[in-house]
Design an enzyme around this catalytic site. Structure first.
Site, PDB file in Angstrom:
ATOM      1  N   HIS A 159       0.799  -1.231   0.000  1.00 23.75           N
ATOM      2  CA  HIS A 159       0.000   0.000   0.000  1.00 23.75           C
ATOM      3  C   HIS A 159       0.828   1.276   0.000  1.00 23.75           C
ATOM      4  O   HIS A 159       0.297   2.362  -0.218  1.00 23.75           O
ATOM      5  CB  HIS A 159      -0.951   0.030   1.202  1.00 23.75           C
ATOM      6  CG  HIS A 159      -0.251   0.377   2.484  1.00 23.75           C
ATOM      7  ND1 HIS A 159       0.350  -0.582   3.257  1.00 23.75           N
ATOM      8  CD2 HIS A 159      -0.017   1.552   3.096  1.00 23.75           C
ATOM      9  CE1 HIS A 159       0.901  -0.005   4.304  1.00 23.75           C
ATOM     10  NE2 HIS A 159       0.708   1.295   4.233  1.00 23.75           N
TER      11      HIS A 159
HETATM   12  C1  UD1 Z   1      -1.465   5.634   6.077  1.00 20.87           C
HETATM   13  C2  UD1 Z   1      -0.129   6.090   6.658  1.00 20.87           C
HETATM   14  C3  UD1 Z   1       0.858   4.936   6.581  1.00 20.87           C
HETATM   15  C4  UD1 Z   1       0.282   3.654   7.175  1.00 20.87           C
HETATM   16  C5  UD1 Z   1      -1.050   3.343   6.511  1.00 20.87           C
HETATM   17  C6  UD1 Z   1      -1.695   2.090   7.084  1.00 20.87           C
HETATM   18  C7  UD1 Z   1       0.388   8.496   6.347  1.00 20.87           C
HETATM   19  C8  UD1 Z   1       1.188   9.472   5.569  1.00 20.87           C
HETATM   20  N1  UD1 Z   1       0.426   7.223   5.916  1.00 20.87           N
HETATM   21  O1  UD1 Z   1      -1.251   5.392   4.670  1.00 20.87           O
HETATM   22  O2  UD1 Z   1       2.029   5.292   7.282  1.00 20.87           O
HETATM   23  O3  UD1 Z   1       1.194   2.592   6.950  1.00 20.87           O
HETATM   24  O4  UD1 Z   1      -1.917   4.459   6.700  1.00 20.87           O
HETATM   25  O5  UD1 Z   1      -2.844   1.746   6.372  1.00 20.87           O
HETATM   26  O6  UD1 Z   1      -0.258   8.865   7.307  1.00 20.87           O
HETATM   27  N2  UD1 Z   1      -8.351   5.490   1.667  1.00 20.87           N
HETATM   28  C9  UD1 Z   1      -9.618   4.963   1.610  1.00 20.87           C
HETATM   29  N3  UD1 Z   1     -10.252   4.658   2.773  1.00 20.87           N
HETATM   30  C10 UD1 Z   1      -9.689   4.860   3.973  1.00 20.87           C
HETATM   31  C11 UD1 Z   1      -8.391   5.419   4.025  1.00 20.87           C
HETATM   32  C12 UD1 Z   1      -7.735   5.733   2.868  1.00 20.87           C
HETATM   33  O7  UD1 Z   1     -10.191   4.751   0.546  1.00 20.87           O
HETATM   34  O8  UD1 Z   1     -10.309   4.537   5.003  1.00 20.87           O
HETATM   35  C13 UD1 Z   1      -7.644   5.777   0.396  1.00 20.87           C
HETATM   36  C14 UD1 Z   1      -7.889   7.138  -0.156  1.00 20.87           C
HETATM   37  O9  UD1 Z   1      -7.922   7.023  -1.550  1.00 20.87           O
HETATM   38  C15 UD1 Z   1      -6.651   7.920   0.263  1.00 20.87           C
HETATM   39  C16 UD1 Z   1      -5.589   6.843   0.212  1.00 20.87           C
HETATM   40  O10 UD1 Z   1      -6.252   5.649   0.598  1.00 20.87           O
HETATM   41  O11 UD1 Z   1      -6.375   8.992  -0.557  1.00 20.87           O
HETATM   42  C17 UD1 Z   1      -4.437   7.098   1.113  1.00 20.87           C
HETATM   43  O12 UD1 Z   1      -4.851   7.219   2.461  1.00 20.87           O
HETATM   44  P1  UD1 Z   1      -3.922   7.970   3.544  1.00 20.87           P
HETATM   45  O13 UD1 Z   1      -4.581   7.991   4.854  1.00 20.87           O
HETATM   46  O14 UD1 Z   1      -3.447   9.251   3.021  1.00 20.87           O
HETATM   47  O15 UD1 Z   1      -2.643   7.079   3.644  1.00 20.87           O
HETATM   48  P2  UD1 Z   1      -2.477   5.498   3.624  1.00 20.87           P
HETATM   49  O16 UD1 Z   1      -1.938   5.143   2.297  1.00 20.87           O
HETATM   50  O17 UD1 Z   1      -3.637   4.762   4.154  1.00 20.87           O
END
Ligand code: UD1
Length: 351
Positions: A199
């Protein structure tokens, strides 16, 4: 906190705080909002519902972190805590940390001192900034203590162990007692499949990099249960990369007890997750980490984890035999949360 790995770390801390009769306000930023990335952890790990939910959701780094920060000031000034405790290295960690220091609340960072030395990772920015803002760095390992000392933070650092060991051992014992087999639920043979999670931004944002990783999973010798994080699904769709074919068995993310059952019953793990590298080590399952470096260097030194990036490297690493057994416990013995809470109590003025 607000992202999946933080709920796992919160569970043993919440239990330890309650055992010591300490008032504890849980603030969920809303960074993760999908039920399988958030709600199921609260249910399975018996964490009380958050007292405050900021409902921030997705966005660019500045937008997401800023939206949390804007709301945190009011939360802290409402509750006026003795300590603000932040977990790990996500944007939620940094927002909580910045708000606390600006408003002069004592800040403690749990899982302090980890370093990848890769300054392009958002997690590296978050953990370095948070450690340097914190009044108290609660470190999981000797290696982390060494990093903190080299950055001039020794006087405010305490080695407490790794709280993920606490929760993992409890859940592992419950899974064993219940006789849960993940393999049976999806018609696979125990010990004859791999578990995979991918991820991270470094692995999902570049279409060529993502295609090579997914292609290497397709080419493995056993079924690969690919637990698809929403970021992976979204980025694969945007890049036109198919998450199927060959050995891949696509699956939605798992709740924590199911993830532990799936890992325990597997022939190996292929991941870019920080937590899963350690969980595999603690369950003595070979791990292949799809990154150029790792914060959890102990897993590599002891032979249970290998870094791999090209298709050939990933294939060779995933199919290697298990390493020699070890008695060493670099992540503690499962009592880190109580140690962390004791440290917070000891360092609270007037206590
Ligand atoms: C985040 C953390 C990462 C951790 C990971 C665990 C940061 C910078 N990164 O990454 O360190 O290892 O969580 O999962 O804080 N999205 C959804 N649903 C959700 C959450 C996210 O669809 O419930 C999608 C969205 O398209 C979003 C993307 O995932 O833009 C990224 O989510 P984000 O919270 O920015 O970071 P993660 O990649 O989940």
């Amino acid at each position: 906190m607000g992202a999946r790995p933080q709920f796992v770390k919160l569970a043993p801390i919440d239990k330890a705080l309650r055992a010591k009769d300490i008032d504890h306000i849980i603030v969920h930023t809303g960074q993760h909002y999908d039920p399988m990335l958030s709600d199921v952890f609260f249910e399975d790990l018996k964490i009380p519902a958050p007292d405050v939910h900021l409902g921030v959701g997705s966005g660019g780094h500045g937008q997401q972190t800023g939206a949390m920060l804007a709301q945190m000031d009011e939360v802290l000034n409402t509750y006026k805590p003795d300590w603000v405790l932040v977990y790990g290295d996500t944007n939620s960690t940094l927002a909580g940390a910045l708000s606390a220091v600006k408003l002069h609340y004592r800040l403690a960072h749990l899982e302090a001192g980890l370093r990848s030395f890769n300054r392009s990772m958002p997690e590296e920015h978050n953990r370095v900034l948070t450690d340097h803002a914190a009044d108290l760095c609660l470190a999981p390992t000797e290696v982390a203590m060494g990093h903190l000392a080299r950055e001039g933070l020794a006087a405010r650092s305490v080695l407490v162990g790794d709280v993920m060991t606490d929760v993992l051992f409890q859940v592992r014992d419950a899974v064993v007692a219940a006789g849960d087999s993940f393999a049976e639920t999806i018609d696979l043979e125990a010990r004859n499949y791999y578990v995979s999670t991918i991820h991270r931004a470094e692995n999902t944002d570049d279409p060529d990099r993502l295609e090579e990783i997914i292609d290497s999973l397709r080419a493995l010798d056993r079924p690969v249960v690919l637990l698809a994080h929403p970021r992976l699904v979204a980025k694969a769709a945007a890049h036109g990369v198919s998450l199927s074919g060959g050995s891949i068995v696509l699956h939605e993310p798992l709740a924590y007890p199911q993830l532990i059952a799936a890992t325990m019953g597997s022939a190996g793990v292929i991941t870019d997750s920080g937590g899963l590298q350690k969980e595999a080590f603690l369950l003595r399952v070979p791990c292949t980490t799809v990154r150029f470096e790792t914060e959890w260097v102990e897993t590599i030194a002891l032979g249970w984890n290998v870094l791999a990036n090209t298709k050939d490297e990933i294939r060779a690493a995933a199919m290697r035999p298990a390493a020699a057994e070890t008695e060493l416990k670099p992540y503690g013995d499962g009592a880190a949360a109580l140690e962390a809470v004791r440290t917070l109590i000891d360092l609270t003025p007037g206590e």
